[in-house]
Design a protein around this motif. Structure first.
Motif, PDB file in Angstrom:
ATOM      1  N   GLU A  75      11.754  57.838  87.707  1.00 17.80           N
ATOM      2  CA  GLU A  75      11.002  57.603  86.472  1.00 17.80           C
ATOM      3  C   GLU A  75      11.155  58.793  85.535  1.00 17.80           C
ATOM      4  O   GLU A  75      11.387  59.927  86.005  1.00 17.80           O
ATOM      5  CB  GLU A  75       9.517  57.429  86.791  1.00 17.80           C
ATOM      6  N   PRO A  76      11.014  58.570  84.242  1.00 17.16           N
ATOM      7  CA  PRO A  76      11.052  59.702  83.308  1.00 17.16           C
ATOM      8  C   PRO A  76      10.070  60.779  83.727  1.00 17.16           C
ATOM      9  O   PRO A  76       8.932  60.481  84.099  1.00 17.16           O
ATOM     10  CB  PRO A  76      10.662  59.073  81.967  1.00 17.16           C
ATOM     11  N   GLY A  77      10.512  62.034  83.676  1.00 16.79           N
ATOM     12  CA  GLY A  77       9.678  63.142  84.132  1.00 16.79           C
ATOM     13  C   GLY A  77      10.078  63.616  85.518  1.00 16.79           C
ATOM     14  O   GLY A  77       9.706  64.725  85.928  1.00 16.79           O
TER      15      GLY A  77
ATOM     16  N   PHE B 294       8.232  67.128  85.980  1.00 19.94           N
ATOM     17  CA  PHE B 294       7.723  67.787  84.777  1.00 19.94           C
ATOM     18  C   PHE B 294       8.267  69.190  84.495  1.00 19.94           C
ATOM     19  O   PHE B 294       8.715  69.463  83.399  1.00 19.94           O
ATOM     20  CB  PHE B 294       6.174  67.851  84.856  1.00 19.94           C
ATOM     21  N   THR B 295       8.195  70.087  85.498  1.00 21.59           N
ATOM     22  CA  THR B 295       8.370  71.514  85.194  1.00 21.59           C
ATOM     23  C   THR B 295       9.829  71.966  85.115  1.00 21.59           C
ATOM     24  O   THR B 295      10.280  72.837  85.871  1.00 21.59           O
ATOM     25  CB  THR B 295       7.604  72.382  86.214  1.00 21.59           C
ATOM     26  N   LEU B 296      10.580  71.344  84.219  1.00 24.24           N
ATOM     27  CA  LEU B 296      11.949  71.784  83.966  1.00 24.24           C
ATOM     28  C   LEU B 296      12.170  71.704  82.466  1.00 24.24           C
ATOM     29  O   LEU B 296      11.924  70.676  81.842  1.00 24.24           O
ATOM     30  CB  LEU B 296      12.942  70.868  84.701  1.00 24.24           C
TER      31      LEU B 296
ATOM     32  N   ARG C 233       0.129  74.414  82.068  1.00 23.75           N
ATOM     33  CA  ARG C 233       0.614  75.792  81.915  1.00 23.75           C
ATOM     34  C   ARG C 233       2.097  75.796  81.571  1.00 23.75           C
ATOM     35  O   ARG C 233       2.554  76.602  80.776  1.00 23.75           O
ATOM     36  CB  ARG C 233       0.349  76.603  83.191  1.00 23.75           C
ATOM     37  N   PHE C 234       2.863  74.873  82.149  1.00 30.66           N
ATOM     38  CA  PHE C 234       4.288  74.798  81.826  1.00 30.66           C
ATOM     39  C   PHE C 234       4.476  74.471  80.351  1.00 30.66           C
ATOM     40  O   PHE C 234       5.263  75.091  79.645  1.00 30.66           O
ATOM     41  CB  PHE C 234       4.971  73.739  82.695  1.00 30.66           C
ATOM     42  N   LEU C 235       3.702  73.486  79.896  1.00 27.59           N
ATOM     43  CA  LEU C 235       3.775  73.063  78.494  1.00 27.59           C
ATOM     44  C   LEU C 235       3.490  74.236  77.565  1.00 27.59           C
ATOM     45  O   LEU C 235       4.133  74.406  76.527  1.00 27.59           O
ATOM     46  CB  LEU C 235       2.741  71.951  78.280  1.00 27.59           C
ATOM     47  N   LEU C 236       2.523  75.075  77.943  1.00 28.86           N
ATOM     48  CA  LEU C 236       2.073  76.157  77.075  1.00 28.86           C
ATOM     49  C   LEU C 236       2.835  77.464  77.273  1.00 28.86           C
ATOM     50  O   LEU C 236       2.563  78.443  76.588  1.00 28.86           O
ATOM     51  CB  LEU C 236       0.567  76.400  77.304  1.00 28.86           C
ATOM     52  N   THR C 237       3.799  77.484  78.211  1.00 28.66           N
ATOM     53  CA  THR C 237       4.579  78.710  78.390  1.00 28.66           C
ATOM     54  C   THR C 237       6.087  78.508  78.291  1.00 28.66           C
ATOM     55  O   THR C 237       6.818  79.459  78.051  1.00 28.66           O
ATOM     56  CB  THR C 237       4.295  79.379  79.760  1.00 28.66           C
TER      57      THR C 237
ATOM     58  N   PHE D 299       2.776  63.297  80.702  1.00 28.40           N
ATOM     59  CA  PHE D 299       1.459  63.767  81.104  1.00 28.40           C
ATOM     60  C   PHE D 299       0.422  62.656  80.933  1.00 28.40           C
ATOM     61  O   PHE D 299      -0.363  62.377  81.829  1.00 28.40           O
ATOM     62  CB  PHE D 299       1.055  64.995  80.273  1.00 28.40           C
ATOM     63  N   ALA D 300       0.480  62.004  79.780  1.00 31.38           N
ATOM     64  CA  ALA D 300      -0.490  60.944  79.491  1.00 31.38           C
ATOM     65  C   ALA D 300      -0.316  59.767  80.451  1.00 31.38           C
ATOM     66  O   ALA D 300      -1.291  59.208  80.952  1.00 31.38           O
ATOM     67  CB  ALA D 300      -0.330  60.470  78.052  1.00 31.38           C
TER      68      ALA D 300
END
Lengths: 143, 492
Positions: free
Chosen positions: A66-68, A101-103, B279-283, B297-298
């Motif tokens: 999925e996206p993300g 997410f974290t990429l 935190r990832f979004l903001l850094t 996220f939503a």
């Protein structure tokens, strides 16, 4: 124990008829699922911090990613599939979800939107010849 | 056959923690039945033994009692390592754990509290954070029930050994009750509510000094529950009869206003996954490139209507628990005000939107430079300023809300709120968060009443603190041009 394989940034991948792509990227968008024979297939946009590329999902990959999702591709192949230049796992490769997410990513350049030509010095290799589009024409970046 | 720890889907990589635990278990399985070996293990053997026993406890419920006896017999570090793996499992894997494993996790947590394991407070906090706000599914309500049950049944020892965690639990259950008291027709919610109310009332009536550790957000949470009969008398006492709580020195609710809530509490109502993504979004994400991340996220956290109420907690987290470095502030990374602006644009129920704005402005109301941090109040002003002119309705609605708070938040202590907001405004200018309030007071798209009131708030503050300014150069633009106080003559 499998030896650690070094990962390539997407900006460095080159079309070849080899299962030689090892990369980590994030799935940005997924297209509609279609049938190719009896198999499901679906085009997707993936990217890392250096570049984006179209990824062809195959079979149950279509349902699961999925996206993300952050995906680790081992022994993938970057080649022409029905006139589309796509990255895919292929028969000998493996795509696995390793996170979400974290990429960080960029949507330009898109390696699938580049015209490649054989290297004048080595016809087995390809080099970038021209940019067809700075980003995907199928998965346009959101405004 | 070895039982599984987590639900893993096809094409998902194996989890490193699970691999380590399972491998230890497979190697040591023969030694996990009595008679247990009596040889003293090396450090590495000890760690592996801990991992193996933990895997056995979680995945072999029918043998859990054998495993725990074994564990008690071999522990030499106060269960520190064992508890640390438990914490890791909760933080990184809780959502994927097989149901039976979750039951075992709660069971072994009880055991860890009973033996006063080193680090069990962190384990309790990790579990509290896994309760998802606004999720009325069976699994989530089950976790809620188990946690309130644990805190209630282990009351005495927790009071002695982990009182801060008890105050954290109060924060969590007060917040959850605000959601739980708004729903009907959910099976089992009635009995859960009773337990949560029972725990909270007991804390407030019997251990009020511990509750005070929460600080001003305690009032914010209680306010949402005044319609609940059991809290009505507590609220009345808080405002009109503070001595009922029998705490020395507590003579007025304003004392709570003056205590800034520590950032630790705001982490309690945001799951580790949410925290990591925010935190990832903001850094790491550039301003302008956040659209896709926001969609993901939503979709993950805000898709179900009842779960949207978590935006209140997210705003509090962003304002108080995520302070970007100067380097980030001056870079092109997504700023905090932009994320809050995005959340505000959601289709929210009235009370959620109001609570979101309250969460955004809460530290403004009682701002005291000695106690408060300008970083907590920065997002609100920047959101108001940067919304001009394209999203002027946001600026307008936020200013309107600020004045509603000023006029109505605490009718008997209006001075305190007025002082707080004026100090907040002054500090934002003096610390350079905004060059001046001119951008608001001179904006011809804003109502003249707001502009005048803003100007007056600032000039009143200047007048009250005039002694400080008699020999100080006032930077240009601090005092609005239409102010008529004498001090404005000295502005540069």
């Amino acid at each position: 124990m499998e030896p650690e394989t070094t990962l390539q940034p997407l900006k460095n991948i080159v079309p070849a008829a080899q299962n030689n792509i090892n990369a980590k990227f994030i799935l940005l968008d997924k297209g509609r699922v279609t049938l190719e024979g009896q198999y499901k297939t679906c085009l997707a946009l993936v990217a890392d911090e250096t570049a984006a590329v179209h990824f062809q999902l195959w079979g149950d990959e279509c349902d699961v990613f999925e996206p993300g999702d952050i995906i680790l591709l081992t022994n993938g192949i970057f080649s022409y599939s029905r006139n589309n230049l796509v990255l895919r796992a292929g028969k000998r490769g493996k795509a696995e979800k390793v996170g979400e997410f974290t990429l960080a990513f960029v949507e330009t350049p898109n390696l699938s939107e580049i015209r490649w030509a054989p290297d004048p010095n080595d016809s087995k290799k390809y080099v970038q010849q021209a940019v067809v589009s700075p980003h995907s024409r199928i998965f346009v970046p959101p405004r | 056959m070895v039982e599984k720890l987590i639900k893993r889907s096809i094409h998902e990589a194996e989890n490193p923690i699970e691999i380590t635990l399972r491998e230890a278990f497979c190697v040591l399985e023969p030694k996990l039945r009595p008679p247990f070996p009596l040889t003293i293990p090396t450090q590495e053997e000890y760690l592996n033994l801990n991992r193996a026993i933990l895997y056995g406890i979680l995945c072999e419920p029918h043998l859990a009692k054998v495993h725990i006896k074994h564990l008690h017999g071999v522990i030499t570090d106060g269960y520190e390592y064992f508890t640390s793996i438990l914490v890791k499992i909760v933080i990184e894997l809780y959502g994927k754990l097989v149901d039976s494993v979750k039951r075992q996790l709660i069971w072994v947590t009880h055991e860890m509290v009973d033996v006063s394991a080193v680090g069990y407070d962190g384990l309790l906090v990790a579990l509290l954070r896994q309760i998802v706000g606004g999720d009325f599914g069976e699994e989530n309500l089950w976790l809620c029930f188990e946690m309130v049950n644990l805190f209630s049944s282990k009351w005495v020892c927790l009071l002695e050994e982990a009182p801060l965690v008890l105050s954290g639990a109060l924060y969590v259950f007060l917040r959850l009750l605000a959601d739980h008291c708004r729903v009907m027709n959910i099976p089992k919610i009635e009995s859960l509510r009773k337990m949560e109310i029972g725990f909270c009332v007991r804390m407030l009536r019997e251990k009020f000094s511990l509750c005070l550790r929460i600080g001003r957000d305690l009032v914010r949470l209680l306010q949402d529950l005044v319609h609940v009969p059991e809290f009505r008398s507590i609220w009345k006492d808080l405002l009109y009869n503070p001595s009922a709580f029998k705490v020395d020195g507590f003579v007025d609710v304003s004392k709570i206003y003056g205590t800034r809530t520590s950032r630790w509490y705001f982490l309690l109502r945001v799951t580790p996954e949410m925290e990591s993504q925010l935190r990832f979004l903001l850094t790491r994400v550039q301003f302008g490139s956040q659209k896709r991340y926001q969609v993901w996220f939503a979709r993950k956290f805000l898709a179900v209507p009842e779960r949207k109420a978590v935006v209140i907690d997210i705003v509090r987290f962003i304002c108080c628990a995520h302070h970007p470095s100067n380097e980030i502030i001056h870079s092109d990374i997504v700023p905090r005000w932009a994320v809050i602006g995005w959340l505000l644009k959601y289709d929210l129920k009235h009370y959620v939107e109001a609570n979101l704005k309250l969460a955004l402005f809460y530290d403004w109301l009682f701002f005291d430079e000695k106690v408060d941090n300008v970083m907590n109040i920065e997002p609100a002003i920047l959101l108001m300023v940067h919304s001009i002119p394209r999203y002027i309705d946001i600026t307008h609605s936020l200013l309107e809300f600020l004045f509603i708070l000023l006029d109505n938040y605490d009718l008997e202590r209006k001075e305190i709120v007025s002082q707080g907001i004026s100090t907040a405004l002054h500090t934002l200018v003096s610390k350079g968060v905004v060059q001046s309030l001119d951008v608001l007071t001179s904006c011809n798209m804003l109502s003249p009443i707001f502009k005048e009131r803003l100007g007056k708030l600032l000039s009143d503050w200047q007048f009250q603190h005039r002694k400080e300014f008699q020999t100080t150069n006032i930077p240009r633009g601090v005092i609005p041009s239409f102010s008529s106080s004498p001090e404005s003559q000295t502005s540069a």
